[in-house]
Design a protein around this motif. Structure first.
Motif, PDB file in Angstrom:
ATOM      1  N   TRP A   1      52.038  -6.086 -35.037  1.00 42.09           N
ATOM      2  CA  TRP A   1      51.799  -5.631 -33.546  1.00 42.09           C
ATOM      3  C   TRP A   1      50.874  -4.657 -33.506  1.00 42.09           C
ATOM      4  O   TRP A   1      49.966  -4.216 -32.841  1.00 42.09           O
ATOM      5  CB  TRP A   1      52.922  -5.444 -32.950  1.00 42.09           C
ATOM      6  CG  TRP A   1      53.803  -6.571 -32.898  1.00 42.09           C
ATOM      7  CD1 TRP A   1      54.796  -7.127 -33.440  1.00 42.09           C
ATOM      8  CD2 TRP A   1      53.668  -7.584 -31.714  1.00 42.09           C
ATOM      9  NE1 TRP A   1      55.385  -8.217 -33.094  1.00 42.09           N
ATOM     10  CE2 TRP A   1      54.546  -8.661 -31.942  1.00 42.09           C
ATOM     11  CE3 TRP A   1      52.595  -7.901 -30.844  1.00 42.09           C
ATOM     12  CZ2 TRP A   1      54.750  -9.823 -31.196  1.00 42.09           C
ATOM     13  CZ3 TRP A   1      52.558  -9.150 -29.877  1.00 42.09           C
ATOM     14  CH2 TRP A   1      53.818  -9.862 -30.138  1.00 42.09           C
ATOM     15  N   ARG A   2      51.006  -3.488 -34.646  1.00 40.13           N
ATOM     16  CA  ARG A   2      50.200  -2.391 -34.527  1.00 40.13           C
ATOM     17  C   ARG A   2      49.400  -2.175 -35.779  1.00 40.13           C
ATOM     18  O   ARG A   2      48.672  -1.172 -35.829  1.00 40.13           O
ATOM     19  CB  ARG A   2      51.277  -1.145 -34.627  1.00 40.13           C
ATOM     20  CG  ARG A   2      52.174  -1.223 -33.370  1.00 40.13           C
ATOM     21  CD  ARG A   2      51.588  -0.709 -32.293  1.00 40.13           C
ATOM     22  NE  ARG A   2      52.572  -0.770 -31.050  1.00 40.13           N
ATOM     23  CZ  ARG A   2      52.327  -0.888 -29.945  1.00 40.13           C
ATOM     24  NH1 ARG A   2      51.151  -1.235 -29.481  1.00 40.13           N
ATOM     25  NH2 ARG A   2      53.293  -0.896 -29.084  1.00 40.13           N
TER      26      ARG A   2
ATOM     27  N   GLU B   1      46.423  -1.873 -38.423  1.00 35.51           N
ATOM     28  CA  GLU B   1      44.762  -2.046 -38.372  1.00 35.51           C
ATOM     29  C   GLU B   1      44.077  -3.293 -38.811  1.00 35.51           C
ATOM     30  O   GLU B   1      43.013  -3.665 -37.956  1.00 35.51           O
ATOM     31  CB  GLU B   1      44.188  -0.683 -39.268  1.00 35.51           C
ATOM     32  CG  GLU B   1      44.170   0.671 -39.002  1.00 35.51           C
ATOM     33  CD  GLU B   1      43.379   0.796 -37.778  1.00 35.51           C
ATOM     34  OE1 GLU B   1      42.453   0.539 -37.822  1.00 35.51           O
ATOM     35  OE2 GLU B   1      43.921   1.761 -36.961  1.00 35.51           O
TER      36      GLU B   1
ATOM     37  N   ARG C   1      44.262  -6.073 -35.556  1.00 37.36           N
ATOM     38  CA  ARG C   1      43.869  -5.808 -34.250  1.00 37.36           C
ATOM     39  C   ARG C   1      42.477  -6.476 -33.973  1.00 37.36           C
ATOM     40  O   ARG C   1      41.516  -6.535 -34.801  1.00 37.36           O
ATOM     41  CB  ARG C   1      43.285  -4.245 -34.028  1.00 37.36           C
ATOM     42  CG  ARG C   1      44.675  -3.433 -33.845  1.00 37.36           C
ATOM     43  CD  ARG C   1      44.311  -1.880 -33.518  1.00 37.36           C
ATOM     44  NE  ARG C   1      45.571  -0.967 -33.678  1.00 37.36           N
ATOM     45  CZ  ARG C   1      45.447   0.201 -34.121  1.00 37.36           C
ATOM     46  NH1 ARG C   1      44.501   0.573 -34.690  1.00 37.36           N
ATOM     47  NH2 ARG C   1      46.437   0.759 -34.265  1.00 37.36           N
ATOM     48  N   TYR C   2      42.266  -6.981 -32.773  1.00 38.86           N
ATOM     49  CA  TYR C   2      41.103  -7.660 -32.172  1.00 38.86           C
ATOM     50  C   TYR C   2      39.901  -6.714 -32.234  1.00 38.86           C
ATOM     51  O   TYR C   2      40.278  -5.742 -31.561  1.00 38.86           O
ATOM     52  CB  TYR C   2      41.356  -8.421 -31.020  1.00 38.86           C
ATOM     53  CG  TYR C   2      42.430  -9.510 -31.113  1.00 38.86           C
ATOM     54  CD1 TYR C   2      42.384 -10.610 -31.816  1.00 38.86           C
ATOM     55  CD2 TYR C   2      43.538  -9.518 -30.456  1.00 38.86           C
ATOM     56  CE1 TYR C   2      43.350 -11.326 -32.141  1.00 38.86           C
ATOM     57  CE2 TYR C   2      44.531 -10.222 -30.376  1.00 38.86           C
ATOM     58  CZ  TYR C   2      44.445 -11.462 -31.123  1.00 38.86           C
ATOM     59  OH  TYR C   2      45.590 -12.207 -31.370  1.00 38.86           O
TER      60      TYR C   2
ATOM     61  N   LYS D   1      42.290 -13.269 -37.078  1.00 39.53           N
ATOM     62  CA  LYS D   1      43.637 -12.343 -36.882  1.00 39.53           C
ATOM     63  C   LYS D   1      44.648 -12.933 -36.813  1.00 39.53           C
ATOM     64  O   LYS D   1      45.677 -12.454 -37.323  1.00 39.53           O
ATOM     65  CB  LYS D   1      43.090 -11.318 -35.579  1.00 39.53           C
ATOM     66  CG  LYS D   1      41.766 -10.563 -35.769  1.00 39.53           C
ATOM     67  CD  LYS D   1      41.833  -9.641 -36.784  1.00 39.53           C
ATOM     68  CE  LYS D   1      40.417  -8.778 -36.894  1.00 39.53           C
ATOM     69  NZ  LYS D   1      40.427  -7.890 -37.893  1.00 39.53           N
TER      70      LYS D   1
ATOM     71  N   ASP E   1      44.347 -12.385 -24.667  1.00 40.07           N
ATOM     72  CA  ASP E   1      44.151 -11.619 -25.915  1.00 40.07           C
ATOM     73  C   ASP E   1      42.525 -11.435 -26.044  1.00 40.07           C
ATOM     74  O   ASP E   1      42.188 -10.275 -26.546  1.00 40.07           O
ATOM     75  CB  ASP E   1      44.692 -12.106 -27.209  1.00 40.07           C
ATOM     76  CG  ASP E   1      46.246 -11.817 -27.262  1.00 40.07           C
ATOM     77  OD1 ASP E   1      46.838 -11.224 -26.517  1.00 40.07           O
ATOM     78  OD2 ASP E   1      46.777 -12.188 -28.227  1.00 40.07           O
TER      79      ASP E   1
END
Length: 162
Positions: free
Chosen positions: A71-72, A74, A77-78, A96, A147
């Motif tokens: 979830w967090r 690096e 991330r999109y 991703k 997203d």
């Protein structure tokens, strides 16, 4: 991936196959270990204060970190840019999310390994936490649109690319 070669149904089906494949890769070993563990005649006493259990319990941190990183992290991330085309956004989503599924598969294998090394329901709960993470990452059309911040026009284009 050229626009004329793109097929929305094939793309969506391919992501779903990867998603379900990763779940199956971890579920099969877990289920086999769980069934063997549950049906064994010889019961192993778990001492929660033993150094062996404490060392193996540290694997829960690996599972927890994997669930957090999905979830967090690096690398998951999109990276969206306003100049990106629809196909570039879809490619970014696929890359991703495959990475996210691989991280969760590693966390699932870690839970199963820990359960095999030290039979305890703590590791079963850790595995179920991984499955819950998978359910939140199900690649539905709405999730892809949300997203990737696609517009209604982009969504309409998707359905025209069939």
């Amino acid at each position: 991936m050229a626009q004329s070669d793109f097929n929305w149904k094939d793309y969506h089906h391919q992501i779903y196959q990867i998603y379900h494949g990763m779940i199956a890769l971890t579920l099969v070993p877990f289920a086999l270990l769980f069934l063997e563990w549950d049906s064994s005649v010889e019961r192993v006493e778990v001492s929660y204060s033993s150094p062996h259990f404490i060392l193996i319990a540290q694997l829960i941190w690996v599972v927890g970190f994997g669930c957090w990183y999905v979830w967090r992290g690096e690398k998951v991330r999109y990276i969206l840019d306003e100049e990106m085309t629809l196909l570039q956004k879809l490619k970014e989503f696929k890359q991703k999310n495959i990475y996210k599924y691989l991280i969760l598969a590693l966390a699932g294998f870690t839970s199963a390994l820990a359960m095999w090394l030290q039979p305890s329901f703590i590791f079963v709960i850790a595995y179920f936490a991984v499955l819950i993470q998978y359910s939140f990452l199900r690649p539905s059309e709405d999730k892809i649109v949300r997203d990737m911040r696609l517009t209604k026009a982009d969504r309409k284009k998707l359905h025209e690319m069939t």
